[in-house]
Write an enzyme that holds these catalytic residues in place. Structure first.
Site, PDB file in Angstrom:
ATOM      1  N   LYS A   1       3.096   0.374  16.426  1.00 46.71           N
ATOM      2  CA  LYS A   1       4.258   0.335  15.535  1.00 46.71           C
ATOM      3  C   LYS A   1       4.415   1.637  14.769  1.00 46.71           C
ATOM      4  CE  LYS A   1       6.128  -2.167  11.522  1.00 46.71           C
ATOM      5  NZ  LYS A   1       5.891  -3.270  10.561  1.00 46.71           N
ATOM      6  N   GLN A   2       3.304   2.167  14.281  1.00 46.81           N
ATOM      7  CA  GLN A   2       3.347   3.345  13.407  1.00 46.81           C
ATOM      8  C   GLN A   2       2.031   4.099  13.489  1.00 46.81           C
ATOM      9  OE1 GLN A   2       3.583   0.299  10.251  1.00 46.81           O
ATOM     10  NE2 GLN A   2       2.494   1.766   8.970  1.00 46.81           N
TER      11      GLN A   2
ATOM     12  N   GLU B   1       0.713  -2.743  12.848  1.00 52.27           N
ATOM     13  CA  GLU B   1       0.741  -4.206  12.723  1.00 52.27           C
ATOM     14  C   GLU B   1       1.024  -4.920  14.044  1.00 52.27           C
ATOM     15  OE1 GLU B   1       2.167  -4.696   8.088  1.00 52.27           O
ATOM     16  OE2 GLU B   1       3.707  -4.491   9.639  1.00 52.27           O
TER      17      GLU B   1
ATOM     18  N   TRP C   1       0.827  -1.207   0.000  1.00 59.04           N
ATOM     19  CA  TRP C   1       0.000   0.000   0.000  1.00 59.04           C
ATOM     20  C   TRP C   1       0.861   1.258   0.000  1.00 59.04           C
ATOM     21  CZ3 TRP C   1      -1.981   2.760   4.827  1.00 59.04           C
ATOM     22  CH2 TRP C   1      -1.106   2.615   5.901  1.00 59.04           C
ATOM     23  N   ASP C   2       2.158   1.086   0.262  1.00 58.47           N
ATOM     24  CA  ASP C   2       3.099   2.205   0.272  1.00 58.47           C
ATOM     25  C   ASP C   2       2.967   3.067  -0.983  1.00 58.47           C
ATOM     26  OD1 ASP C   2       3.879   0.061   1.931  1.00 58.47           O
ATOM     27  OD2 ASP C   2       5.958   0.728   1.975  1.00 58.47           O
TER      28      ASP C   2
END
Length: 730
Positions: free
Chosen positions: A578-579, A465, A323-324
């Site tokens: 995580k992000q 994630e 998806w980046d």
């Protein structure tokens, strides 16, 4: 601005990072910035775009081509390398404005000083071509031996991917034809050397099990150097059925104007995208270097290809498309080189069949796109993406099964492309049905609790994630709603503007019936709202988890490479993420969240974010700009812009190597700069700008392509006020 990246050392523990930093490429291939004498142990790689192989139970990954830059220098029986004790000067210099890597090494020997200079670049016009030059000189009379040619003993992570190689000399060229393990594909590497007439040497051809090379016995003196120029071609059977002969033809088509044309094309590219930042040389260089990384990954040679998560810096992440691309890289190309953006979108349209098949395999309707997409939309994502550091056993992960938000990224990419360009051809050529099938996928995920009047989405993984199989992840729910709404709106637009085309698409794909189903659910999807403190819960029950900082979570690790997420990770039962997850939603849908709400969530979630992904920092940079805090945004912007220039990013997930370049961070840095600090937004007539620059910046200059017009924009900053100049350029 300084357009040079210089490395003065060749240490074993930094060779991986140097290979990334000095990467050259042209979208067809990427050449790691290793040295001429390096072998596969130093991670030498020429990674090819869009051609994959799987060996046994190993992961399916892109092919690395045989290495045509292999060179060794001997003085008598002494091998001269950059690690030799008698090196008195060594430098690799990436001139990243033009994608040219230059090397110079000087050795002090008992017989005199020896200087080696090499130059290599990947042709930005003729993408199957590489160019290589070797120069040897000395300050005394001496004899040297240079062995240089093609080495087929390549670095593979999950190989070997070649079951056999043919090494021959043909039509004055050195040639290597490698047969891939799948017994279908072949990779041909051809090299033709030309020696300057003034050079004094004797030559013999040598072939061994893995190499074919010319061995030059060279006589040097202070007035006589040895000059070699190599034209190189790499062709696969994806390009031409007779890859070897086609490679010979390409190789021998080189001309003296190749480099001039190469430089000219790069100047044209920079004319569309170069950035200038007054008062911040580090940010300016980091930003343009980030754009270089994006430009060498751009598939200009194709109408349907995308950019892998680690670009073309190696086989990491299986060379797959994540998806980046749509969420972090697409905007840069869309606003500077829209034809490349169309190619990236084209890849997703052309892999719709794979997404339909994946959804069907899981019992869903519509299009469930691959989390790690390879040819045809095949999902290369394993069920076991992490290795337990204590037992060395694979750990079941659910990235492939539960990251449902992937399809919304494709819908967002198509929608934003049409908004920026007004190019509806994408919708007519498969884009509309792609978005509708993504919407139908989300419809099939909807569950209706017995006592509720809304639909929920359970058992998913959001952008964070570390927390698997959660219910009502805010990002996923909102993006599912967005995708369904987008499908309805796009269908109505096509119906109005292109009624005949709509009827033709409807006849084949039964759009009208699908729209009725989508309209029946679009306003009934559960969209969690901020609580009384203005905070949006990341998923059901998130606020009840143990509230600790990433540092505390890190202190609980029993092994430095231990995975933080999954069933037993140190973050799994905590609020450590995580992000950016909620903040990614608030950036993508900043139109529906107020600056005040974004600010409150920024201050809540950022201290709880590990930033274990290079995708994270830019989202915090962007969202800080949404509530007018460029001071908070700046360090996150800089982290993204310098992610490959400085290195030091995460290299391991458990025992799995995940190093390489970070094109999503590069794209995120551009988004932070242009959509954040410059405040670029869409409008009906022209792009809108709402600047909010870091205090120490004097000006910002950038270029955008808006509906076919290339516009240079300069924002001058004087004591907090801004003066904006626009100039149409050619």
């Amino acid at each position: 601005m300084n357009w040079e990246i210089i490395v003065n050392s060749d240490y074993k523990d930094t060779v991986a990072e140097t290979g990334n930093k000095l990467l050259i490429g042209n979208g067809y291939l990427g050449v790691r910035g290793t040295l001429d004498e390096h072998e596969k142990e130093e991670l030498v790689a020429i990674t090819l775009a869009g051609i994959y192989d799987k060996v046994g139970n190993g992961w399916r990954e892109p092919l690395n081509a045989p290495n045509p830059f292999w060179s060794k220098i001997h003085l008598d029986d002494q091998l001269l390398t950059a690690r030799s004790e008698n090196v008195i000067f060594h430098e690799q210099n990436l001139q990243f404005r033009y994608g040219i890597l230059i090397r110079e090494t000087v050795w002090k020997t008992e017989k005199g000083n020896i200087t080696l200079k090499t130059e290599r670049y990947a042709d930005i016009n003729a993408v199957n071509k590489l160019h290589y030059r070797i120069s040897l000189s000395s300050d005394q009379v001496m004899h040297l031996r240079l062995s240089t040619g093609i080495n087929s003993d390549v670095w593979d992570i999950h190989g070997p991917h070649y079951k056999g190689v043919r090494l021959i000399e043909k039509d004055s060229c050195l040639a290597c034809e490698a047969l891939v393990q799948n017994d279908i594909d072949r990779v041909a590497v051809v090299r033709e050397d030309t020696i300057a007439e003034s050079s004094i040497y004797e030559k013999r051809l040598v072939t061994d099990e893995s190499k074919i090379f010319n061995c030059y016995e060279i006589e040097l003196n202070p007035h006589q150097s040895f000059e070699l120029t190599s034209e190189i071609a790499i062709v696969t059977t994806k390009d031409h059925s007779d890859a070897l002969n086609k490679a010979i033809q390409v190789c021998q088509s080189s001309s003296s104007s190749d480099k001039t044309n190469h430089l000219s094309k790069w100047d044209k590219i920079w004319n569309t995208c170069e950035v200038e930042i007054g008062g911040d040389e580090m940010a300016e260089m980091g930003m343009n270097y980030s754009l270089y990384q994006l430009n060498i990954a751009a598939p200009r040679h194709s109408k349907s290809l995308s950019i892998p998560a680690r670009a073309l810096s190696g086989q990491v992440y299986k060379g797959a498309i994540f998806w980046d691309t749509e969420m972090f890289m697409l905007d840069y190309f869309l606003w500077t080189q829209p034809e490349i953006a169309k190619t990236l979108i084209g890849y997703r349209i052309d892999t719709l069949s794979g997404a339909l098949e994946k959804a069907s395999q899981y019992g869903y309707e519509g299009a469930f796109y691959a989390w790690e997409s390879q040819e045809g939309g095949f999902d290369a994502c394993s069920d076991y993406n992490v290795t337990d550091v204590f037992t060395n056993r694979p750990v079941r992960t659910y990235f492939k099964d539960k990251q449902m938000h992937i399809s919304s990224a494709i819908a967002r990419g198509i929608d934003y492309y049409v908004q920026v360009t007004d190019d509806f051809s994408v919708l007519l050529e498969g884009g509309l049905i792609t978005v509708i099938e993504c919407a139908m996928f989300y419809r099939s995920l909807l569950l209706k609790p017995l006592l509720k009047d809304h639909f929920v989405i359970n058992d998913v993984i959001g952008p964070d994630e570390y927390h698997e199989r959660v219910n009502n992840n805010a990002y996923t729910n909102y993006m599912a709603h967005y995708t369904i709404k987008c499908a309805i709106e796009q269908a109505k637009a096509v119906m109005t503007l292109y009624p005949e085309a709509y009827l033709a698409i409807d006849k084949v794909n039964d759009i009208s019936e699908k729209l009725k189903k989508l309209e029946a659910v679009v306003d009934k999807i559960y969209l969690p709202k901020p609580n009384e403190f203005g905070l949006l819960e990341q998923f059901d029950g998130y606020f009840t988890l143990e509230d600790i900082t990433p540092d505390i979570a890190k202190s609980r690790l029993k092994h430095p490479k231990e995975y933080w997420g999954g069933g037993n990770g140190v973050a799994s039962d905590t609020q450590v993420i995580k992000q950016a997850d909620v903040l990614t939603l608030m950036e993508v849908r900043s139109d529906i969240f107020s600056p005040d709400v974004i600010e409150k969530n920024w201050h809540y979630y950022e201290p709880r974010t590990e930033h274990g992904s290079s995708l994270s920092a830019c989202m915090y940079a962007l969202t800080a700009c949404r509530f007018n805090r460029p001071d908070l945004s700046y360090p996150f912007f800089l982290k993204s812009a310098l992610s490959d220039l400085k290195g030091g990013g995460k290299q391991w997930a458990g025992l799995v190597y995940i190093g390489g370049t970070h094109p999503a961070a590069s794209g995120g840095a551009w988004k932070s700069l242009i959509q954040g600090f410059a405040g670029l937004e869409l409008s009906e007539n022209e792009p809108l700008l709402s600047p909010n620059l870091p205090e120490h910046w004097q000006y910002l200059v950038f270029r955008i392509n808006y509906k076919g017009k290339l516009i240079k924009i300069r924002i001058n900053s004087v004591k907090g006020s801004y003066h904006i100049l626009r100039e149409e350029i050619k």
